[in-house]
Every structure is written in structure tokens, then in C-alpha cells.
Design an enzyme around this catalytic site. Structure first.
Site, PDB file in Angstrom:
ATOM      1  N   GLY A  71     -94.912  -2.934  -1.678  1.00 37.76           N
ATOM      2  CA  GLY A  71     -94.896  -3.244  -3.131  1.00 37.76           C
ATOM      3  C   GLY A  71     -93.970  -2.433  -4.035  1.00 37.76           C
ATOM      4  O   GLY A  71     -93.524  -1.527  -3.607  1.00 37.76           O
ATOM      5  N   TYR A 138     -97.010  -1.820 -13.741  1.00 34.83           N
ATOM      6  CA  TYR A 138     -97.448  -1.515 -12.346  1.00 34.83           C
ATOM      7  C   TYR A 138     -98.875  -1.410 -12.114  1.00 34.83           C
ATOM      8  O   TYR A 138     -99.438  -2.086 -11.306  1.00 34.83           O
ATOM      9  CB  TYR A 138     -96.821  -0.310 -11.853  1.00 34.83           C
ATOM     10  CG  TYR A 138     -97.125   0.604 -10.867  1.00 34.83           C
ATOM     11  CD1 TYR A 138     -96.948  -0.046  -9.582  1.00 34.83           C
ATOM     12  CD2 TYR A 138     -97.708   1.793 -11.065  1.00 34.83           C
ATOM     13  CE1 TYR A 138     -97.499   0.608  -8.293  1.00 34.83           C
ATOM     14  CE2 TYR A 138     -98.260   2.521  -9.900  1.00 34.83           C
ATOM     15  CZ  TYR A 138     -98.114   2.122  -8.483  1.00 34.83           C
ATOM     16  OH  TYR A 138     -98.658   2.573  -7.365  1.00 34.83           O
ATOM     17  N   LYS A 142    -102.055  -3.361 -10.067  1.00 31.60           N
ATOM     18  CA  LYS A 142    -102.976  -2.961  -9.098  1.00 31.60           C
ATOM     19  C   LYS A 142    -104.447  -3.496  -9.631  1.00 31.60           C
ATOM     20  O   LYS A 142    -105.406  -3.619  -8.868  1.00 31.60           O
ATOM     21  CB  LYS A 142    -103.059  -1.289  -9.193  1.00 31.60           C
ATOM     22  CG  LYS A 142    -101.695  -0.630  -8.490  1.00 31.60           C
ATOM     23  CD  LYS A 142    -101.661  -1.097  -7.187  1.00 31.60           C
ATOM     24  CE  LYS A 142    -100.206  -0.767  -6.445  1.00 31.60           C
ATOM     25  NZ  LYS A 142    -100.191  -0.939  -5.107  1.00 31.60           N
TER      26      LYS A 142
HETATM   27  N1  NAD Z   1     -97.802   7.583  -2.774  1.00 32.13           N
HETATM   28  C1  NAD Z   1     -98.564   7.812  -3.709  1.00 32.13           C
HETATM   29  O1  NAD Z   1     -99.088   8.947  -3.971  1.00 32.13           O
HETATM   30  C2  NAD Z   1     -99.207   6.469  -4.168  1.00 32.13           C
HETATM   31  C3  NAD Z   1    -100.243   6.529  -5.240  1.00 32.13           C
HETATM   32  C4  NAD Z   1    -100.706   5.436  -5.882  1.00 32.13           C
HETATM   33  C5  NAD Z   1    -100.508   4.396  -5.239  1.00 32.13           C
HETATM   34  N2  NAD Z   1     -99.720   4.162  -4.449  1.00 32.13           N
HETATM   35  C6  NAD Z   1     -99.608   2.883  -3.640  1.00 32.13           C
HETATM   36  O2  NAD Z   1     -99.406   2.969  -2.129  1.00 32.13           O
HETATM   37  C7  NAD Z   1     -98.284   2.304  -1.881  1.00 32.13           C
HETATM   38  C8  NAD Z   1     -97.173   2.888  -1.036  1.00 32.13           C
HETATM   39  O3  NAD Z   1     -96.786   3.903  -1.798  1.00 32.13           O
HETATM   40  P1  NAD Z   1     -95.214   4.547  -1.561  1.00 32.13           P
HETATM   41  O4  NAD Z   1     -95.447   5.837  -2.207  1.00 32.13           O
HETATM   42  O5  NAD Z   1     -95.221   4.550  -0.071  1.00 32.13           O
HETATM   43  O6  NAD Z   1     -94.238   3.717  -2.255  1.00 32.13           O
HETATM   44  P2  NAD Z   1     -92.769   3.274  -1.600  1.00 32.13           P
HETATM   45  O7  NAD Z   1     -92.099   2.740  -2.716  1.00 32.13           O
HETATM   46  O8  NAD Z   1     -92.263   4.529  -0.991  1.00 32.13           O
HETATM   47  O9  NAD Z   1     -92.988   2.248  -0.481  1.00 32.13           O
HETATM   48  C9  NAD Z   1     -93.411   0.905  -0.810  1.00 32.13           C
HETATM   49  C10 NAD Z   1     -92.727  -0.101   0.373  1.00 32.13           C
HETATM   50  O10 NAD Z   1     -92.880  -1.288   0.088  1.00 32.13           O
HETATM   51  C11 NAD Z   1     -91.922  -2.142   0.398  1.00 32.13           C
HETATM   52  N3  NAD Z   1     -91.984  -3.336  -0.342  1.00 32.13           N
HETATM   53  C12 NAD Z   1     -91.544  -3.532  -1.723  1.00 32.13           C
HETATM   54  N4  NAD Z   1     -91.626  -4.666  -2.331  1.00 32.13           N
HETATM   55  C13 NAD Z   1     -91.716  -5.377  -1.095  1.00 32.13           C
HETATM   56  C14 NAD Z   1     -91.819  -6.811  -0.747  1.00 32.13           C
HETATM   57  N5  NAD Z   1     -91.710  -7.799  -1.793  1.00 32.13           N
HETATM   58  N6  NAD Z   1     -92.114  -7.231   0.639  1.00 32.13           N
HETATM   59  C15 NAD Z   1     -92.283  -6.422   1.422  1.00 32.13           C
HETATM   60  N7  NAD Z   1     -92.013  -5.127   1.465  1.00 32.13           N
HETATM   61  C16 NAD Z   1     -91.991  -4.676  -0.076  1.00 32.13           C
HETATM   62  C17 NAD Z   1     -90.865  -1.175  -0.065  1.00 32.13           C
HETATM   63  O11 NAD Z   1     -89.608  -1.616   0.529  1.00 32.13           O
HETATM   64  C18 NAD Z   1     -91.197   0.097   0.294  1.00 32.13           C
HETATM   65  O12 NAD Z   1     -90.744   0.733   1.491  1.00 32.13           O
HETATM   66  C19 NAD Z   1     -97.922   1.433  -3.079  1.00 32.13           C
HETATM   67  O13 NAD Z   1     -98.581   0.185  -3.256  1.00 32.13           O
HETATM   68  C20 NAD Z   1     -98.177   2.270  -4.256  1.00 32.13           C
HETATM   69  O14 NAD Z   1     -98.253   1.645  -5.238  1.00 32.13           O
HETATM   70  C21 NAD Z   1     -99.027   5.345  -3.666  1.00 32.13           C
END
Ligand code: NAD
Length: 269
Positions: A71, A138, A142
């Protein structure tokens, strides 16, 4: 529920997906990967958009559980968030229900409760049942995801652990992150606990390491069997020397969501 073996990892090309692809196989999982973008080093990964219902249905067929990371992970116009995070997550839940998948671990976020004032001084830790206060579209998506998870549990018996992730990166890079950091190794521990705990129904947990400067209560995560091993404190002296302590009266320092409250980073695509 028997311990899951085959697990669909959505968002496998992203930052967290890349970290978890490395760490989760050691727990015995056979990962099926999905992302909108090709996944480096994984030619078998499914390249699909969550908007494509048929592709999502096919991707979930035969897996024991799903870790849903895909996402938009920053702020974006509502229309984009609607498609990727709200409709996309709905498509995933519909597919999981139709294919009889028993459990989803949903990557929720601290930004679902981002307008919660951060604890200061002797304030108590933020409880898991604090009212949701999204700080962005965003964060709102969630919050929707958590409601969707509750609905699919109540209506269809599909279990979810919603993990309100703090900041999962190899190292904390800001003073705020000293409170919210989840080391990648603890991230894998938490996902494993969420996949294997008995009878979770819909359980909401905070996702971070056992940080000395913790802002929130990890009790519901620990109840799943999560036993965090890391603490951001060794990074504190250097980060505070570079950036200073969080300031009272600075709006961007006043809330759990930090900069997302005042000046959220924008999704670049
Ligand atoms: N990394 C963190 O610390 C953190 C903190 C809070 C929440 N999150 C949540 O964890 C998840 C992963 O975070 P991240 O940091 O790896 O984010 P990121 O942006 O690096 O990775 C998200 C991935 O989702 C893919 N994506 C987006 N839209 C898509 C769609 N329509 N269909 C298929 N794939 C799609 C993107 O290509 C990307 O590779 C996310 O949902 C984010 O909101 C992460």
C-alpha cells in the site's frame, strides 16, 4: 488454527517487505511474494496491483496466512489512498474470505492514532484502546483497515492481528524514533507471534522494540507471545546530540504521529 507454513507477503518489494523476506524464512515460513513492482532477486514474485481483484484472489489461493504490507506508506491525495489502501485492502480481505484463509497480519500504523499527544514526564503509556485519531488520509486508511479486520472477524470468522507499527528500520534515525523504533529482528519476532498465537480474533497491538523511551503499551503484543529483545537506547546519545531533545510547544513534537501531523512526507509516485 494449525501453525501457518505458506504465507503470502504483500508489499514484498518495499522497505519492510525486503527486511522481512530475509528474516522470516528462518521461522520456517514458505513465503509467496506480491508487489506492484518486481521484487529484486525474486523472479517468482507475483507482480500485481491490489486493484486487480482476480489477481489478488489467485495470489491468496492455497496460502495458510497473509502478511499484508502493500500500500501507500506516506501521505497522498485521498483518491490514491482510496484505491491502494482502502479498496486494495478490501479486495485482499474478500479474496482471503473466499479462499478460506484463516488469518491476516495487517500492517496498521502509529498514524492511525497520530493525533494522540505523546506521553511526557510521568504520563502513563498510551493504551491500546486509546481512541483512533488519524493524522493523515494515510492514517485514516489504516484506521479503516482495522475496522475492516474487525468486520471480517465478526462477520466471517477471519482472524487478524493489526500491528500499529512504529518505525521499522535497521536503525532509528530521529529522536522521535527512539520511542517508536522496532528493530527488524523484533519485527520478525512480532510477525511470527501474530501468525502463530492461538485464537486472536481481531487483536490490535503496537509494534516496537522494548525501548527505554517507549510511548505505548506493549501488553497486547506480549500476550501474543512477542518477547522483544532490542532497545533503541544505544542510539540515543548520538541522535540527541545531533537533533536535540523533543521540544515542548513544537507541534511536530507534540503528538505520536510527529511530522505527519504538521508536514507529512508525500508519496512520490
Ligand atoms: N516501515 C515502517 O516503519 C512502517 C511504519 C508504520 C506502518 N508501516 C506499514 O507497513 C507497510 C510496509 O511499509 P514499508 O515501509 O515497507 O512501505 P514501502 O512504501 O517501502 O512498501 C510498500 C510496498 O507496497 C507496494 N504497493 C503499493 N501500492 C500497491 C498496490 N496497489 N498493489 C500492490 N502493491 C502495492 C509498493 O510497491 C511497495 O513496494 C505499509 O503498509 C506501511 O503503511 C510501515
Amino acid at each position: 488454527m494449525p501453525a501457518p507454513r505458506t504465507v503470502l507477503l504483500t508489499g514484498a518489494a518495499g522497505g519492510l517487505g525486503t527486511l522481512m523476506r530475509d528474516l522470516l524464512p528462518a521461522y520456517g515460513y514458505d513465503l509467496r511474494l506480491l508487489d506492484l513492482r518486481p521484487v529484486e532477486g525474486a523472479p517468482d514474485a507475483i507482480v500485481a496491483d491490489l486493484a486487480d481483484k482476480d489477481a489478488v484472489r489467485e495470489a491468496v489461493r492455497g496460502v495458510d496466512a497473509i502478511i499484508h504490507l502493500a500500500g501507500i506508506s506516506l501521505e497522498a491525495p485521498f483518491e490514491k489512498i482510496l484505491k491502494a489502501n482502502i479498496e486494495g485492502t478490501y479486495h485482499l480481505y474478500e479474496a482471503a474470505h473466499a479462499e478460506g484463509v484463516g488469518r491476516i497480519v495487517f500492517a496498521s500504523s502509529n498514524h492511525a492514532v497520530g493525533y494522540t499527544p505523546r506521553p511526557q514526564g510521568a504520563d502513563p503509556l498510551i493504551p491500546i484502546d486509546t481512541p483512533r485519531r488519524p493524522d493523515t488520509f494515510y492514517g485514516l486508511s489504516k484506521s479503516f483497515g482495522e475496522d475492516l479486520a474487525q468486520f471480517y472477524w465478526d462477520k466471517h470468522g477471519l482472524e487478524t492481528v493489526s500491528v500499529r507499527i512504529g518505525s521499522c528500520f535497521p536503525e532509528p534515525t530521529s529522536v522521535r524514533m527512539l520511542s517508536l523504533w522496532m528493530s527488524p529482528a523484533d519485527g520478525a519476532r512480532l510477525l511470527h507471534a501474530a501468525l502463530t498465537a492461538e485464537q486472536v480474533g481481531h487483536t490490535v497491538v503496537y509494534g516496537s522494540s522494548a525501548n527505554t523511551r517507549l510511548w505505548w503499551d506493549l501488553t497486547s503484543a506480549r500476550a501474543l507471545g512477542y518477547d522483544p529483545q532490542d532497545d533503541s537506547e544505544p542510539y540515543a546519545e548520538k541522535l540527541i546530540a545531533e537533533q536535540g531533545e523533543l521540544q515542548e510547544g513544537n507541534e511536530g513534537h507534540a503528538y505520536l504521529g510527529g511530522q505527519f501531523v504538521t508536514d507529512p512526507p508525500i508519496w512520490p509516485y
